[in-house]
Design a protein around this motif. Structure first.
Motif, short mmCIF file in Angstrom:
data_model
loop_
_atom_site.label_atom_id
_atom_site.label_comp_id
_atom_site.label_asym_id
_atom_site.label_seq_id
_atom_site.Cartn_x
_atom_site.Cartn_y
_atom_site.Cartn_z
N ARG A 210 0.86 -1.18 0.00
CA ARG A 210 0.00 0.00 0.00
C ARG A 210 0.89 1.23 0.00
NH1 ARG A 210 -1.90 3.52 3.91
NH2 ARG A 210 -3.88 4.56 3.43
N ALA A 211 0.79 2.02 -1.06
CA ALA A 211 1.59 3.24 -1.15
C ALA A 211 1.16 4.24 -0.08
CB ALA A 211 1.45 3.86 -2.54
N GLU A 212 2.13 4.81 0.60
CA GLU A 212 1.84 5.80 1.64
C GLU A 212 1.23 7.05 1.00
OE1 GLU A 212 2.00 7.20 5.67
OE2 GLU A 212 2.65 5.25 4.90
N PRO A 213 0.04 7.48 1.44
CA PRO A 213 -0.56 8.68 0.84
C PRO A 213 0.09 9.96 1.35
CG PRO A 213 -1.96 7.83 2.59
CD PRO A 213 -0.83 6.84 2.44
N VAL A 214 0.05 10.99 0.53
CA VAL A 214 0.56 12.30 0.95
C VAL A 214 -0.39 12.94 1.95
CG1 VAL A 214 1.25 14.59 0.14
CG2 VAL A 214 1.73 12.59 -1.27
N GLY A 215 -1.69 12.71 1.80
CA GLY A 215 -2.66 13.28 2.71
C GLY A 215 -3.11 14.66 2.29
N THR A 216 -3.74 15.35 3.19
CA THR A 216 -4.30 16.68 2.88
C THR A 216 -3.24 17.76 2.87
OG1 THR A 216 -4.78 17.10 5.21
CG2 THR A 216 -6.49 16.02 3.91
N THR A 217 -2.07 17.50 3.45
CA THR A 217 -0.95 18.45 3.60
C THR A 217 -1.33 19.65 4.47
OG1 THR A 217 -1.37 19.83 1.63
CG2 THR A 217 -0.12 17.80 1.31
N ILE A 218 -2.42 19.56 5.19
CA ILE A 218 -2.79 20.61 6.14
C ILE A 218 -2.12 20.27 7.46
CG2 ILE A 218 -4.68 21.81 7.30
CD1 ILE A 218 -6.46 21.12 4.97
N ARG A 219 -0.88 20.70 7.63
CA ARG A 219 -0.10 20.40 8.81
C ARG A 219 -0.13 21.59 9.76
NH1 ARG A 219 -0.48 15.55 8.07
NH2 ARG A 219 1.08 15.21 9.71
N PRO A 220 -0.17 21.37 11.08
CA PRO A 220 -0.33 22.48 12.03
C PRO A 220 0.72 23.58 11.90
CG PRO A 220 -0.69 20.37 13.12
CD PRO A 220 -0.21 20.05 11.74
N LEU A 221 2.01 23.21 11.85
CA LEU A 221 3.05 24.23 11.77
C LEU A 221 2.99 25.01 10.47
CD1 LEU A 221 6.17 22.44 13.32
CD2 LEU A 221 4.80 24.27 14.31
N TRP A 222 2.71 24.31 9.38
CA TRP A 222 2.63 24.99 8.10
C TRP A 222 1.42 25.92 8.05
CZ3 TRP A 222 6.38 24.71 4.35
CH2 TRP A 222 7.35 23.71 4.51
N MET A 223 0.31 25.50 8.65
CA MET A 223 -0.87 26.36 8.67
C MET A 223 -0.65 27.57 9.59
SD MET A 223 -2.99 25.23 6.49
CE MET A 223 -1.47 24.95 5.55
N ALA A 224 0.11 27.37 10.66
CA ALA A 224 0.45 28.51 11.51
C ALA A 224 1.31 29.52 10.75
CB ALA A 224 1.18 28.02 12.76
N GLY A 225 2.24 28.99 9.95
CA GLY A 225 3.04 29.89 9.11
C GLY A 225 2.21 30.62 8.09
N ALA A 226 1.22 29.93 7.51
CA ALA A 226 0.33 30.59 6.55
C ALA A 226 -0.47 31.69 7.21
CB ALA A 226 -0.60 29.55 5.92
N GLY A 227 -0.97 31.41 8.43
CA GLY A 227 -1.71 32.43 9.16
C GLY A 227 -0.87 33.65 9.47
N ALA A 228 0.42 33.43 9.82
CA ALA A 228 1.31 34.54 10.11
C ALA A 228 1.57 35.38 8.87
CB ALA A 228 2.62 34.02 10.69
N LEU A 229 1.75 34.73 7.73
CA LEU A 229 1.98 35.47 6.49
C LEU A 229 0.76 36.31 6.10
CD1 LEU A 229 3.85 32.82 4.31
CD2 LEU A 229 4.79 34.95 5.22
N ILE A 230 -0.43 35.76 6.30
CA ILE A 230 -1.64 36.49 5.94
C ILE A 230 -1.89 37.65 6.90
CG2 ILE A 230 -4.14 36.31 5.69
CD1 ILE A 230 -3.72 33.42 4.78
N ALA A 231 -1.73 37.39 8.20
CA ALA A 231 -2.06 38.41 9.20
C ALA A 231 -0.99 39.48 9.33
CB ALA A 231 -2.29 37.73 10.56
N VAL A 232 0.28 39.07 9.33
CA VAL A 232 1.36 40.02 9.59
C VAL A 232 1.91 40.62 8.30
CG1 VAL A 232 3.65 40.30 10.62
CG2 VAL A 232 1.96 38.78 11.70
N ALA A 233 2.21 39.77 7.32
CA ALA A 233 2.80 40.26 6.08
C ALA A 233 1.78 40.66 5.04
CB ALA A 233 3.73 39.20 5.49
N HIS A 234 0.50 40.41 5.31
CA HIS A 234 -0.57 40.76 4.37
C HIS A 234 -0.32 40.09 3.02
CE1 HIS A 234 -4.17 43.15 3.82
NE2 HIS A 234 -3.77 43.45 2.61
N ALA A 235 -0.05 38.76 3.08
CA ALA A 235 0.27 38.00 1.87
C ALA A 235 -0.69 36.83 1.74
CB ALA A 235 1.71 37.50 1.93
#
Length: 319
Positions: A210-235
């Motif tokens: 059974r091939a290991e799936p990549v999954g949704t790629t919604i990882r906590p640390l990465w999503m925290a980084g995305a939130g910081a970029l949107i809120a702080v850097a306005h990106a």
């Protein structure tokens, strides 16, 4: 008078190890040794400093480099299966492995999208008639800010900074969306290759892979980084950049590595069935170890308890 009665005992040569299979097993079981992925911190810092452009160039190049090494391992395995299996699908496995390349046209579109974003932002700034360095900040990180960049927003109250922000945001959203799609489509190609190998393995009396799936790629640390970029850097493009980075990293460090280790285990089992008299060493990365972090002693395959610390182990299906 004594008589001599000769015996008819023949001494057979020891079985010769299959070097081709052993090299394929050893290669599949270990990491490729290519760190072609970035972490959250490096992605955020490099993305902010280069206005979101540098990660995608590094990722496209790194992903192609990783997939080239991965494809070579799959190709070696498929050639051995083709030469040692009578299954009807064994001959097609080599062609499937040879086709496991990233989609070149999709990579080309990703680079074109990134360069087009850069050219579009520069053109919008050049046509505005304002000072380039001021408009660049007002149309990117300073867009619609009321404190830090208020003086810039008042200076460019026309449509110039809005056009720069629109080109910058939409261009990077498309760029990182294309790279995310590249990773997910390649993972799907590998799953199809593994499914083909599983059919051959079943014909040899070995369990499926059974091939290991990549999954949704919604990882906590990465999503925290995305939130910081949107809120702080306005990106706003930071969300897709983090999703693409998480998919890229997870495929290399988890999905591909675990899938190749499972393939190596099945290939070793197939070799044991064909050459039962040959003692095959277990590669280092395929050896089972105690699940207790402070122990990690090597275990016999299929052991229920650690003979060093006594910790009960997870049930492992023995192929």
């Amino acid at each position: 008078m004594s008589t001599f009665n000769p015996t008819r005992v023949s001494i057979e040569r020891a079985p010769v190890p299959d070097q081709q299979a052993w090299v394929a097993i050893d290669a599949l079981s270990r990491p490729l040794g290519l760190k072609t992925y970035w972490g959250v911190t490096k992605t955020m810092v490099a993305g902010v400093l280069t206005f979101g452009l540098s990660p995608v160039f590094a990722w496209v190049k790194g992903f192609h480099k990783f997939c080239a090494g991965e494809r070579l391992q799959f190709l070696h395995m498929a050639r051995w299966v083709k030469g040692n299996s009578t299954h009807a699908l064994a001959t097609r496995l080599e062609n499937d492995a040879d086709e496991l390349r990233p989609r070149g046209f999709l990579s080309f579109l990703t680079i074109v999208a990134a360069l087009s974003t850069l050219a579009g932002v520069w053109y919008a700034i050049d046509q505005s008639g304002h000072m380039p360095e001021h408009l660049l900040i007002a149309g990117t990180y300073g867009y619609e800010r009321t404190r830090l960049g208020e003086y810039l927003v008042r200076s460019f109250a026309d449509e110039s900074h809005r056009l720069v922000f629109a080109v910058w945001t939409l261009g990077l959203l498309v760029t990182y969306g294309l790279h995310w799609l590249q990773v997910m489509l390649h993972a799907a190609d590998v799953r199809r290759f593994v499914a083909r190998f599983s059919q051959v393995a079943e014909g040899e009396g070995v369990n499926r892979v059974r091939a290991e799936p990549v999954g949704t790629t919604i990882r906590p640390l990465w999503m925290a980084g995305a939130g910081a970029l949107i809120a702080v850097a306005h990106a706003p493009w930071g969300l897709l950049m983090m999703l693409a980075g998480a998919a890229h990293r997870r495929y290399i460090t988890v999905a591909s590595r675990n899938t190749r280790a499972e393939l190596a285990q099945r290939l070793r089992t197939m070799l044991e069935r064909r050459r039962p008299g040959v003692a095959l060493p277990v590669p280092v990365y395929l050896r089972e170890r105690c699940m207790e972090a402070k122990c990690r002693a090597e275990l016999p395959r299929g052991a229920n308890f650690c003979r060093r610390c006594g910790t009960r182990q997870r049930q492992v299906a023995v192929v």
